[in-house]
Design an enzyme around this catalytic site. Sequence first.
Site, short mmCIF file in Angstrom:
data_model
loop_
_atom_site.label_atom_id
_atom_site.label_comp_id
_atom_site.label_asym_id
_atom_site.label_seq_id
_atom_site.Cartn_x
_atom_site.Cartn_y
_atom_site.Cartn_z
N ALA A 17 -45.22 86.10 -31.69
CA ALA A 17 -44.82 87.46 -30.78
C ALA A 17 -44.11 87.35 -29.47
O ALA A 17 -43.32 87.99 -29.18
CB ALA A 17 -45.62 88.70 -31.09
N MET A 20 -41.77 82.62 -26.13
CA MET A 20 -41.48 81.28 -26.80
C MET A 20 -41.65 81.17 -28.25
O MET A 20 -40.75 80.69 -28.82
CB MET A 20 -42.27 80.26 -26.07
CG MET A 20 -41.95 79.63 -24.92
SD MET A 20 -40.30 79.03 -24.78
CE MET A 20 -40.28 77.71 -26.12
N THR A 102 -48.35 75.23 -24.72
CA THR A 102 -49.27 76.09 -23.76
C THR A 102 -49.63 75.44 -22.40
O THR A 102 -50.11 74.31 -22.53
CB THR A 102 -50.44 76.69 -24.56
OG1 THR A 102 -50.13 77.24 -25.63
CG2 THR A 102 -51.19 77.59 -23.91
N THR A 103 -49.56 75.99 -21.07
CA THR A 103 -49.87 75.39 -20.04
C THR A 103 -51.01 76.15 -19.51
O THR A 103 -51.39 77.32 -19.97
CB THR A 103 -48.74 75.57 -18.87
OG1 THR A 103 -48.20 76.89 -18.88
CG2 THR A 103 -47.61 74.74 -19.50
N ALA A 123 -46.78 68.88 -24.31
CA ALA A 123 -45.72 68.66 -23.27
C ALA A 123 -45.61 69.98 -22.45
O ALA A 123 -45.59 70.92 -22.84
CB ALA A 123 -44.33 68.23 -23.74
N HIS A 156 -34.41 77.12 -8.58
CA HIS A 156 -34.77 78.18 -9.58
C HIS A 156 -34.46 79.63 -9.01
O HIS A 156 -34.22 80.01 -7.85
CB HIS A 156 -36.25 78.17 -9.67
CG HIS A 156 -36.58 77.01 -10.70
ND1 HIS A 156 -36.87 75.54 -10.24
CD2 HIS A 156 -36.74 76.89 -12.08
CE1 HIS A 156 -37.22 74.77 -11.23
NE2 HIS A 156 -37.01 75.47 -12.38
N LYS A 160 -39.69 82.73 -9.24
CA LYS A 160 -40.47 81.72 -9.32
C LYS A 160 -41.34 81.72 -8.30
O LYS A 160 -41.00 81.66 -6.95
CB LYS A 160 -39.85 80.36 -9.46
CG LYS A 160 -40.68 78.98 -9.87
CD LYS A 160 -39.94 77.89 -10.38
CE LYS A 160 -40.58 76.76 -10.57
NZ LYS A 160 -41.66 76.97 -11.70
N GLY A 166 -43.00 71.74 -11.43
CA GLY A 166 -43.60 70.93 -12.08
C GLY A 166 -42.54 69.81 -12.55
O GLY A 166 -43.15 68.48 -12.42
P1 NAD Z 1 -45.86 85.24 -23.81
O1 NAD Z 1 -46.72 86.02 -23.14
O2 NAD Z 1 -44.38 85.71 -23.83
O3 NAD Z 1 -46.56 84.65 -24.99
C1 NAD Z 1 -47.63 84.42 -25.25
C2 NAD Z 1 -48.05 84.86 -26.88
O4 NAD Z 1 -49.40 84.68 -27.02
C3 NAD Z 1 -48.11 86.70 -26.49
O5 NAD Z 1 -47.25 87.07 -27.59
C4 NAD Z 1 -49.27 86.77 -26.66
O6 NAD Z 1 -49.92 88.17 -27.53
C5 NAD Z 1 -50.29 85.67 -27.56
N1 NAD Z 1 -51.40 85.60 -27.48
C6 NAD Z 1 -52.28 85.93 -26.39
N2 NAD Z 1 -53.70 85.61 -26.69
C7 NAD Z 1 -53.87 85.54 -27.87
C8 NAD Z 1 -54.69 85.54 -28.82
N3 NAD Z 1 -55.84 85.64 -28.46
N4 NAD Z 1 -54.49 85.54 -30.04
C9 NAD Z 1 -53.24 85.66 -30.62
N5 NAD Z 1 -52.04 85.46 -29.90
C10 NAD Z 1 -52.33 85.71 -28.66
O7 NAD Z 1 -45.66 83.50 -23.21
P2 NAD Z 1 -44.32 82.81 -23.09
O8 NAD Z 1 -43.26 82.53 -22.22
O9 NAD Z 1 -44.17 82.62 -24.51
O10 NAD Z 1 -45.24 81.36 -22.77
C11 NAD Z 1 -46.30 80.93 -23.69
C12 NAD Z 1 -47.01 79.80 -22.92
O11 NAD Z 1 -45.89 78.60 -23.22
C13 NAD Z 1 -47.11 79.60 -21.75
O12 NAD Z 1 -48.44 78.92 -21.31
C14 NAD Z 1 -46.16 78.99 -20.91
O13 NAD Z 1 -46.43 78.57 -19.63
C15 NAD Z 1 -45.79 77.98 -22.12
N6 NAD Z 1 -44.40 77.50 -22.03
C16 NAD Z 1 -44.34 76.02 -21.94
C17 NAD Z 1 -42.89 75.63 -22.19
C18 NAD Z 1 -42.77 74.08 -22.42
O14 NAD Z 1 -41.58 73.47 -22.53
N7 NAD Z 1 -43.97 73.48 -22.53
C19 NAD Z 1 -41.88 76.35 -22.01
C20 NAD Z 1 -41.92 77.72 -21.99
C21 NAD Z 1 -43.40 78.23 -21.67
#
Ligand code: NAD
Length: 265
Positions: A17, A20, A102-103, A123, A156, A160, A166
């Site tokens: 939801a 990402m 996830t980071t 990644a 950026h 930010k 990074g």
């Molecule tokens: P976001 O907050 O919009 O989405 C995270 C989702 O995880 C939320 O919908 C939340 O409800 C859900 N969640 C949290 N705890 C939960 C649980 N216990 N059970 C079920 N669902 C749960 O954040 P986002 O912008 O989508 O980013 C998510 C992660 O991805 C972050 O760590 C972000 O840094 C990382 N990210 C990585 C990249 C990449 O290229 N590697 C790019 C963008 C974001």
Amino acid sequence: MTAATEAAVKLGVLGAAGRMGRAVVQAATEAGHPIVAAVDHGDALGRDVGQWAGLDPIGVPIVEDLEALAAADVVVDFSLPGVAKKLFERAAGWKTAVVTGTTGFDSTEAHDRLAEKVALVAAANFSQGVTLLVHLCAMVTDKMGPSFDPEIVELHHRRKVDAPSGTALAMAEAVRSVREARPLHGRSGVVGARTDDEIGVLAVRGGDVVGEHTLYLLGEGERLELTHRATDRMIFARGAVRAAAWVLGRPPGNYGMVDVMGLNL
Ligand code: NAD
């Protein structure tokens, strides 16, 4: 497109939801991979994951129980470290490959443990362009030789909070793999002439810039500029979906986007 990426892969999405998660559902649909399970918590529970992502309904409700993800060939995770760790423990038992973006983990221990049991692609940046740019930073600095001075500039948006990004730090590390030099994060006052053992890594902030990174190689009479510009978070989702298609059927191991893109030679 390779044969591996042509086959449809049944995907599960953790964090479905979130920003990402929704982008992953869109990118998977674009690439023809079905979503078979979607996990999140909160307001989205019970909603159709296709509709939640702004698409037509696909008949898969967002549920809270991680066990639903066992139905997938590959689970794509963009969530939070706490719940991602729980997924990793379960996926090791299911023997299901995982792609995680996830980071914020305090160590890579959970990743390493999972990678002993299944194929994992992790990644911090799933952009294919950024992956290639970082790779090229080492190659180009090496090929241009010591008479060219490497400098990195990133832009950026004004919200930010960390600097340099990074990705800029990863670019500097790539340069440092072929050139002995220390990153320098600003110049002010009488700093003296540029020395051979420095790399400027400089951050510009403002407006709505999604992300822009340039490596300059500055020489006498010429300069090379390698730039990546991000305009949309779909780039991360498309990279993650490409990784999911690549990872299916691979032996256990800790892979990165460089492996997915065939750059780790
Ligand atoms: P976001 O907050 O919009 O989405 C995270 C989702 O995880 C939320 O919908 C939340 O409800 C859900 N969640 C949290 N705890 C939960 C649980 N216990 N059970 C079920 N669902 C749960 O954040 P986002 O912008 O989508 O980013 C998510 C992660 O991805 C972050 O760590 C972000 O840094 C990382 N990210 C990585 C990249 C990449 O290229 N590697 C790019 C963008 C974001």
